[in-house]
Every structure is written in structure tokens, then in C-alpha cells.
Write a protein that holds these residues in place. Structure first.
Motif, PDB file in Angstrom:
ATOM      1  N   PRO A   2       0.830  -1.196   0.000  1.00 44.31           N
ATOM      2  CA  PRO A   2       0.000   0.000   0.000  1.00 44.31           C
ATOM      3  C   PRO A   2       0.878   1.265   0.000  1.00 44.31           C
ATOM      4  O   PRO A   2       2.076   1.178  -0.247  1.00 44.31           O
ATOM      5  N   THR A   3       0.280   2.423   0.309  1.00 40.77           N
ATOM      6  CA  THR A   3       1.026   3.675   0.349  1.00 40.77           C
ATOM      7  C   THR A   3       2.179   3.556   1.340  1.00 40.77           C
ATOM      8  O   THR A   3       1.976   3.194   2.502  1.00 40.77           O
ATOM      9  N   PRO A   4       3.411   3.836   0.919  1.00 38.34           N
ATOM     10  CA  PRO A   4       4.558   3.671   1.817  1.00 38.34           C
ATOM     11  C   PRO A   4       4.667   4.812   2.823  1.00 38.34           C
ATOM     12  O   PRO A   4       4.116   5.894   2.632  1.00 38.34           O
ATOM     13  N   ALA A  31      11.723   4.975   2.159  1.00 40.65           N
ATOM     14  CA  ALA A  31      10.332   4.552   1.990  1.00 40.65           C
ATOM     15  C   ALA A  31      10.206   3.102   2.439  1.00 40.65           C
ATOM     16  O   ALA A  31      11.094   2.272   2.168  1.00 40.65           O
ATOM     17  N   THR A  32       9.102   2.781   3.122  1.00 41.68           N
ATOM     18  CA  THR A  32       8.942   1.414   3.622  1.00 41.68           C
ATOM     19  C   THR A  32       7.470   1.050   3.786  1.00 41.68           C
ATOM     20  O   THR A  32       6.598   1.930   3.879  1.00 41.68           O
ATOM     21  N   VAL A  33       7.218  -0.244   3.809  1.00 43.51           N
ATOM     22  CA  VAL A  33       5.920  -0.807   4.162  1.00 43.51           C
ATOM     23  C   VAL A  33       6.167  -1.881   5.219  1.00 43.51           C
ATOM     24  O   VAL A  33       7.309  -2.251   5.489  1.00 43.51           O
ATOM     25  N   GLU A  34       5.108  -2.387   5.824  1.00 42.18           N
ATOM     26  CA  GLU A  34       5.220  -3.305   6.959  1.00 42.18           C
ATOM     27  C   GLU A  34       6.075  -4.535   6.674  1.00 42.18           C
ATOM     28  O   GLU A  34       6.852  -4.984   7.525  1.00 42.18           O
ATOM     29  N   SER A  35       5.960  -5.086   5.473  1.00 42.47           N
ATOM     30  CA  SER A  35       6.635  -6.350   5.177  1.00 42.47           C
ATOM     31  C   SER A  35       8.118  -6.201   4.846  1.00 42.47           C
ATOM     32  O   SER A  35       8.828  -7.199   4.743  1.00 42.47           O
ATOM     33  N   LEU A  36       8.611  -4.961   4.684  1.00 41.39           N
ATOM     34  CA  LEU A  36      10.035  -4.740   4.393  1.00 41.39           C
ATOM     35  C   LEU A  36      10.859  -4.812   5.682  1.00 41.39           C
ATOM     36  O   LEU A  36      10.545  -4.138   6.661  1.00 41.39           O
TER      37      LEU A  36
END
Length: 279
Positions: A204-206, A253-258
């Protein structure tokens, strides 16, 4: 009007009523007897009610206990998993007791069947299963390989018999690109500088952040806007500050799974401020 004397009631016509008046003690005794009779009757009714309802209550209690026992005997973990597109995801089903057939469905589509003997029927090489420990059917590990956005949703394990089904939720995210446009900058001391960071093709949006010389900046020091592009999200973040010294500038930039954020870095070169002499 009547006249009451000697326990008799004399009417206006001179007749005598046949019902004698009760003394205070007699009235109290009669009232107490009536109360005891009513109490006994109510107790009898309550006793009959509980006796007639007891089988229903026992049945409900038994069903609740059976449901609780079933929940303890069959568990699915994790119940919520978030992974990156293209990676593998695993779920473990634990069963206490004997069973014969277990099935796995992804978004209501049957993808794999495993028997207690170890025999497996799979709809694709992307789906596999094995006992967590060799020869021990009490735990089965289900693997979904090369996860896609289309796999996101419910993952259900069903054990035939009294065990029923357990459902987990699979979330699939995508890591896009991040870049500070314009590259390195060279300015004079005390000049105002601006850096622009662009992210593209995320889901989703990072979460976007900045760091100077490795130190994270407060969100109040930069402005970030997001825009959806079909199934993806793009972002633009602008950082402004006054140049003081040479500085490394990072946009992340990041999302939960990174596990680690994606980043882009440039360098700010700050020259000394030229002072002018006035005659």
C-alpha cells in the motif's frame, strides 16, 4: 350505617351479619398463612421450571464445552500474515488427536489435500505441504510460493471430522522505487536548499521519511503527498532547510513487510559564505 358490637355487624335494617369481625391477632395469623402458602407455591413452580429446563441447559453447556475442546485441539498459525509479492509464506496447522484428511483453500479455491499417510494432491507447484516433524501428523506446514497480489485474502485449513475449519488472513504488499531527483547539490552557507523525493509503484502507500547525516528528521520538517495510480501508490516528499555544513541527505520509503526501508541518498556540499568588505 352499621354498628359493630360484640363481634357482630348490625345493618341499617336491623339485621345481623353472619360474618364475625376478626381480632388483630387472628388477622395477622391468617395473613402469615396466606404468605407461607404463596411462598410454597412459588417454590414448587420454580422447582418444576428448573427440572424441565435442566436438559436444555445441559445440552447447551455440552455444546459450548465441545466447541472449546475442538478449538484447543485444532489451531492455525499465524492468523494474520503480511508478506512481499514474490516471496513465500507458510502456515502451520496443529491437530491433537487422530485425523485422516486435511484440505487447504486460498480465497475459497481448493489448492491442496493431504492425508495422514502423507499423500498429497496439489493443484500447482506453488502449493506444498509437509509434516513439521517427519512421521508426526500432529503438525502440518503449508507453503505458498511466489506470492502474488491475487493471493491476498483468506487461507483456510479444514480437517475432516469434528475439527472443522480455521481461517487466516494473507496480506500481500509491493515494494516500489524511491529516488531523490536532481542529484547532489552545491550551495553557499546559509542558503535555503530544497530536495524532492519521489516514490513509485508501491502497495500500500509507503511511509516516507528523511534523514540528514543518518539522523531521522521530524515529520514537521518536510511535506509528503500521495497519489493512487491504479493498483499502486505514488508519493512526492519535499524537504527544505538552511545549508550549514556538508550533509548527506537520505530519503527512505517502507511498508510493513520490508525488513529494511528502500532509500535514495545524495550529498549536499556547502561552501563558505563570501563576506564583502565595504570602504
Amino acid at each position: 350505617m352499621g354498628d359493630t358490637r360484640l363481634g357482630k355487624t348490625i345493618t341499617a335494617s336491623g339485621g345481623v351479619c353472619c360474618s364475625p369481625a376478626l381480632s388483630g391477632n387472628e388477622a395477622l395469623v391468617n395473613s402469615t398463612q396466606r404468605s407461607r402458602s404463596s411462598y410454597t407455591e412459588n417454590n414448587t413452580r420454580m422447582s418444576v421450571y428448573w427440572k424441565s429446563s435442566w436438559p436444555k441447559i445441559l445440552c447447551i453447556f455440552s455444546l459450548l464445552c465441545a466447541t472449546a475442546d475442538s478449538a484447543d485441539q485444532f489451531q492455525l498459525e499465524p492468523l494474520n500474515s503480511t508478506v512481499l509479492r514474490g516471496t513465500d509464506v507458510r502456515f502451520n496447522a496443529s491437530v491433537q488427536g487422530s485425523w485422516q484428511v486435511m484440505t487447504w483453500t486460498v480465497k475459497d479455491l481448493l489448492v491442496l489435500t493431504i492425508r495422514v499417510s502423507g499423500e498429497i494432491t496439489s493443484s500447482s507447484q506453488r502449493f506444498s505441504a509437509e509434516f513439521c516433524s517427519a512421521g508426526d501428523p500432529s503438525c502440518v506446514e503449508f507453503t505458498l510460493r511466489n506470492v502474488s497480489r491475487g493471493d491476498a485474502g483468506s487461507v483456510t485449513c479444514t480437517v475432516q471430522g469434528e475439527y472443522g475449519s480455521r481461517t487466516a488472513k494473507l496480506n500481500v504488499q509491493e515494494s516500489g522505487t524511491v529516488s531523490i531527483t536532481g542529484g547532489n547539490q552545491k550551495v553557499k552557507q546559509d542558503e535555503q536548499v530544497e530536495f524532492r523525493c519521489v516514490t513509485a509503484a508501491w502497495f500500500p502507500t509507503p511511509s516516507v521519511s528523511w534523514a540528514l547525516n543518518g539522523q531521522p528528521l521530524d515529520t514537521s520538517l518536510y511535506n509528503t503527498s500521495h497519489m493512487d495510480d491504479g493498483d499502486y501508490s505514488n508519493s512526492t516528499s519535499i524537504l527544505k532547510f538552511q545549508a550549514v555544513r556538508n550533509t548527506s541527505v537520505d530519503c527512505r520509503a517502507t511498508v510493513e513487510s520490508l525488513t529494511n526501508p528502500q532509500s535514495s541518498s545524495v550529498f549536499l556540499v556547502v561552501g563558505k559564505k563570501i563576506s564583502q568588505a565595504f570602504l
